[in-house]
Write a protein that holds these residues in place. Structure first.
Motif, mmCIF file in Angstrom:
data_model
loop_
_atom_site.group_PDB
_atom_site.id
_atom_site.type_symbol
_atom_site.label_atom_id
_atom_site.label_comp_id
_atom_site.label_asym_id
_atom_site.label_seq_id
_atom_site.Cartn_x
_atom_site.Cartn_y
_atom_site.Cartn_z
ATOM 1 N N TRP A 49 -1.633 -17.025 1.966
ATOM 2 C CA TRP A 49 -2.023 -15.078 1.903
ATOM 3 C C TRP A 49 -0.566 -14.825 2.953
ATOM 4 O O TRP A 49 0.162 -14.296 2.796
ATOM 5 N N LYS A 50 -0.909 -15.865 4.815
ATOM 6 C CA LYS A 50 -0.318 -15.234 5.437
ATOM 7 C C LYS A 50 1.169 -14.594 5.080
ATOM 8 O O LYS A 50 1.506 -13.806 5.325
ATOM 9 N N GLY A 51 1.736 -16.022 4.523
ATOM 10 C CA GLY A 51 3.268 -15.920 4.299
ATOM 11 C C GLY A 51 3.534 -15.230 3.400
ATOM 12 O O GLY A 51 4.428 -14.602 2.738
ATOM 13 N N PHE A 52 2.282 -15.099 2.003
ATOM 14 C CA PHE A 52 3.366 -14.405 0.840
ATOM 15 C C PHE A 52 3.523 -12.195 1.275
ATOM 16 O O PHE A 52 3.905 -11.894 1.437
ATOM 17 N N VAL A 53 2.322 -12.260 2.303
ATOM 18 C CA VAL A 53 2.812 -10.899 2.725
ATOM 19 C C VAL A 53 3.967 -10.217 3.641
ATOM 20 O O VAL A 53 3.918 -9.209 3.866
ATOM 21 N N THR A 54 3.924 -11.444 4.119
ATOM 22 C CA THR A 54 4.966 -11.163 5.162
ATOM 23 C C THR A 54 5.631 -11.249 4.418
ATOM 24 O O THR A 54 7.115 -10.591 5.011
ATOM 25 N N ARG A 55 6.429 -11.972 3.913
ATOM 26 C CA ARG A 55 7.369 -12.367 2.935
ATOM 27 C C ARG A 55 7.843 -11.102 1.735
ATOM 28 O O ARG A 55 8.535 -10.562 1.984
ATOM 29 N N TYR A 56 6.681 -10.614 1.374
ATOM 30 C CA TYR A 56 7.179 -9.809 -0.397
ATOM 31 C C TYR A 56 6.081 -8.672 0.255
ATOM 32 O O TYR A 56 6.390 -7.716 -0.948
ATOM 33 N N CYS A 57 5.414 -8.584 0.887
ATOM 34 C CA CYS A 57 4.056 -6.935 1.359
ATOM 35 C C CYS A 57 5.076 -6.475 2.588
ATOM 36 O O CYS A 57 4.615 -5.602 2.750
ATOM 37 N N ASN A 58 6.388 -7.014 3.450
ATOM 38 C CA ASN A 58 6.352 -6.072 4.493
ATOM 39 C C ASN A 58 5.075 -6.079 5.228
ATOM 40 O O ASN A 58 5.095 -5.137 5.210
ATOM 41 N N ALA A 59 4.444 -6.634 5.755
ATOM 42 C CA ALA A 59 3.477 -7.024 5.909
ATOM 43 C C ALA A 59 3.288 -6.342 7.854
ATOM 44 O O ALA A 59 4.800 -6.603 8.133
ATOM 45 N N LYS A 60 2.624 -5.404 7.794
ATOM 46 C CA LYS A 60 2.784 -5.144 9.662
ATOM 47 C C LYS A 60 0.657 -4.915 9.941
ATOM 48 O O LYS A 60 0.158 -4.688 9.143
ATOM 49 N N GLN A 61 1.111 -5.328 11.416
ATOM 50 C CA GLN A 61 -0.415 -5.389 11.923
ATOM 51 C C GLN A 61 -0.467 -4.192 12.603
ATOM 52 O O GLN A 61 0.687 -3.803 13.380
ATOM 53 N N THR A 62 -0.912 -3.588 12.284
ATOM 54 C CA THR A 62 -1.905 -2.213 12.897
ATOM 55 C C THR A 62 -2.869 -2.020 13.274
ATOM 56 O O THR A 62 -3.972 -3.154 13.747
ATOM 57 N N ARG A 63 -3.399 -1.557 13.989
ATOM 58 C CA ARG A 63 -4.739 -1.707 14.742
ATOM 59 C C ARG A 63 -5.934 -1.222 14.203
ATOM 60 O O ARG A 63 -6.500 -1.729 14.818
ATOM 61 N N TRP A 64 -5.609 -1.375 13.237
ATOM 62 C CA TRP A 64 -7.014 -1.594 11.723
ATOM 63 C C TRP A 64 -6.911 -2.486 10.433
ATOM 64 O O TRP A 64 -7.550 -2.864 9.980
ATOM 65 N N GLY A 65 -6.136 -3.564 10.802
ATOM 66 C CA GLY A 65 -5.184 -4.766 10.415
ATOM 67 C C GLY A 65 -4.156 -4.721 9.870
ATOM 68 O O GLY A 65 -3.095 -3.621 10.484
ATOM 69 N N TRP A 66 -3.958 -5.295 9.017
ATOM 70 C CA TRP A 66 -2.954 -5.217 8.167
ATOM 71 C C TRP A 66 -2.420 -4.905 7.381
ATOM 72 O O TRP A 66 -3.178 -4.344 6.422
ATOM 73 N N ASP A 67 -1.175 -3.831 7.302
ATOM 74 C CA ASP A 67 -1.312 -3.153 6.212
ATOM 75 C C ASP A 67 0.042 -3.783 5.125
ATOM 76 O O ASP A 67 0.960 -4.714 5.843
ATOM 77 N N ILE A 68 -0.413 -4.099 3.970
ATOM 78 C CA ILE A 68 0.218 -5.301 2.574
ATOM 79 C C ILE A 68 0.665 -4.232 1.828
ATOM 80 O O ILE A 68 0.283 -4.982 0.741
ATOM 81 N N SER A 69 1.163 -2.829 2.513
ATOM 82 C CA SER A 69 1.402 -1.857 0.601
ATOM 83 C C SER A 69 2.071 -1.663 0.701
ATOM 84 O O SER A 69 2.672 -1.192 -0.161
#
Length: 612
Positions: free
Chosen positions: A284-304
């Motif tokens: 999960w983490k590898g996918f969202v980091t690599r392909y979803c441009n994931a960002k950690q926000t104060r509300w959690g991960w933004d994977i949009s």
């Protein structure tokens, strides 16, 4: 003349055109495109010939014979994983397939791919025969019995096709009744080869099948985007069955959908997890980091977001994903053309809509809490208001189509709009069929048969109830009375006519009330269509859910429109006040002039009286 050609020196496709900002944006969406500042043209890799041809056709650019020939050679290979050889397709055998069934070459390749992978997303564009390929894969791997989970409206269609293509196999449908009847349906399914049920009852029926001693070897999820949420009860039930199957080497799991990448790569997480492939993409983490441009926000991960899309597509195709578009595999299928039919709302409808919009704007200016549910509810009221306003124009437009001797499919979102259009067309003495959300599967199929076999000239459909799975190729005109939030919803509905069996060019007409919320809705649909095109490699896909970004776009449109109206009102008020002031000044001046005229006459009259 603007041309798409091949340059043997640069070994690339070349767009030689004048400047068009929209064309430039579409060319930029093609992977690997480059701008040559010296020759002042765009080059595109030959591997992207299909995408280049689509852009060229859209803008009326001449395509050379050499490029077309290249397209024919590459179309099949372009969409396949290198792991699947065409020889496998030529040698594949499908026991039990009806003699009447003739698989096309691309369908044989699809079956070979699915059979070799055994867990895969079948993402061929709508209308290319995913049902047949899925069943043939089960037969080729001898993975009977198979469980098919699909939308309720498609159960009968699946049963019909299963019996048509595999007449020696028993197909059982579960979900036509409840209580004791459902228990009997499960009992009858014990000796079935194909067990068909809908998503709504999956959480109860899938465990019940296992309790009844039924051990399926294949799971097919049709319209697989219905299981994006694995935390839902249906999602957990399907994941549990898929997990059990993935423990067996002789099993098959197929997720079939015509809209596989829906607005954002994050929507691939659920299907990859169902098939047990997510770890191959880094978890999960590898996918969202690599392909979803994931960002950690104060509300959690933004994977949009989206990132490394080309790499993701290539890895998907090599691992568990196959997709062919109709223009790549169905050369005889005419292209579809979309046209917005701009109309003006009738006076009463325009006033009613304006009242709703003003009320919305007033509420929006005063609210402080970002309550998306309330915002969406109020936007829905606006959409209903404009939908109701377009009833009469839609009836008139459809009648014109029928008057030319053609047939039409009409889609509406809201029930009251659908009912009013249906009644209005009947009042015009037209032969009309309809498909609503309240209908049972048998009733829907009966309406389809009436339309397909010449007993109706128009079919008025709920976009949600009839937007997927059904074949309505008797018409080549598709009319949308309302806009939905997504491109996928419209594309699927369009393809009820634009599919195998259609012999004419398909015209898609969007009834559009300019200066209303339609402007923002149309913009949202087109935006999602372009995003999906960049992600999935084709243009006809989109999200099936409403995002905050969509709502923000609509709000901005309404605010801008209301702001413009407020300025117009203020200007009109100032102009009116100035006009009234000028008229008052003029009247006062006239009174003064009259008074001046009266003064000499009064003195003369006084002198005369004194003389007497």
């Amino acid at each position: 003349m603007d041309t798409l050609t091949f340059d043997p020196i640069r070994k690339s496709l070349v767009f030689k055109t004048g400047y068009d900002p929209d064309l430039v944006e579409d060319i930029k969406s093609i992977p690997g495109r480059l701008w040559n500042k010296y020759s002042r043209d765009w080059t595109v890799p030959t591997t992207e010939v299909a995408a280049a041809i689509r852009v060229a056709r859209e803008y009326g650019i001449h395509i050379t014979d050499e490029v077309m020939a290249m397209s024919g050679k590459l179309k099949e290979a372009h969409e396949l994983s290198a792991a699947v050889a065409h020889e496998a397709a030529d040698n594949i055998t499908i026991p039990g397939l009806s003699d009447k069934a003739q698989l096309r070459p691309y369908q044989k390749v699809g079956v070979a791919y699915l059979a070799s992978k055994r867990r895969a997303i079948l993402a061929d564009e709508m209308g290319t025969g995913k049902t047949l390929q899925s069943l043939c894969t089960v037969a080729a791997t001898n993975a009977w019995p198979a469980v098919v989970v699909c939308p309720a409206s498609l159960r009968i269609n699946w049963q019909r096709e299963a019996q048509q293509w595999f007449p020696d196999k028993k197909a059982a449908v579960i979900g036509l009744g409840g209580g004791k009847k459902r228990d009997q349906e499960i009992l009858n399914a014990k000796d079935a080869d194909i067990i068909i049920l809908n998503y709504d009852i999956a959480k109860d029926v899938l465990p019940a099948l296992q309790d009844a001693g039924i051990e399926p070897k294949a799971l097919i999820c049709d319209e697989a985007h219905y299981v994006k949420d694995l935390k839902s009860q249906r999602g957990m039930a399907i994941q549990d069955m898929a997990h059990d199957l993935t423990q067996r080497r002789d099993s098959v799991v197929i997720l079939a959908t015509g809209t596989p990448v829906i607005n954002r790569p994050a929507d691939l997480i659920a299907p990859l997890k169902i098939m047990g492939n997510l770890n191959e993409f880094g978890g999960w983490k590898g996918f969202v980091t690599r392909y979803c441009n994931a960002k950690q926000t104060r509300w959690g991960w933004d994977i949009s977001g989206a990132s490394n899309i080309r790499e993701l597509e290539q890895k998907l195709r090599a691992t568990c994903y196959i997709r062919r578009t109709k223009d790549q595999v169905l050369q005889e299928l005419p292209d579809k053309q979309r046209t917005a039919v701009e109309i003006t709302l009738p006076p009463a409808a325009l006033k009613a809509y304006a009242d709703v919009e003003r009320e919305f704007a007033s509420w929006y200016r005063g609210f402080t809490d970002d309550n998306s549910a309330e915002t969406l509810r109020r936007i829905t009221a606006l959409r209903q208001a404009v939908g109701q306003g377009k009833i009469e124009p839609t009836i008139s437009f459809v009648k014109d189509i029928v008057d030319t001797g053609e047939k039409a499919i009409v889609f509406a979102i809201h029930k009251e709009v659908q009912d009013a259009i249906l009644n209005g067309l009947r009042a015009e003495q037209l032969r009309v069929a309809s498909i609503t959300g309240e209908m049972e599967s048998e009733q829907r199929q009966a309406a389809v048969d009436r339309f397909q076999y010449g007993q109706a000239d128009v079919i008025v459909c709920s976009q949600k109830a009839a937007g997927t799975g059904l074949t309505l190729t008797a018409a080549s005109n598709v009319v949308f009375a309302e806009y939905d939030w997504t491109a996928a919803s419209h594309d699927q509905a369009e393809d009820r006519a634009h599919r195998l069996g259609q012999k004419n060019a398909v015209n898609v007409w969007y009834i559009h009330a300019a200066g209303t919320i339609d402007d923002a809705m149309a913009q949202t649909v087109e935006y999602k269509r372009k995003i999906a095109h960049r992600v999935a490699g084709d243009r006809d896909a989109g999200d099936l859910e409403t995002s905050r970004e969509d709502i923000a776009r609509v709000l901005a449109s309404i605010a801008s429109r209301q702001g413009g109206l407020e300025k117009e009102k203020k200007k009109a008020k100032i102009d009116n006040e100035q006009q009234q002031k000028a008229e008052q000044q003029k009247a006062e001046m006239q009174q003064d002039a009259e008074a001046e005229k009266e003064k000499p006459r009064s003195r003369a009259r006084v002198s005369a009286e004194l003389e007497l």
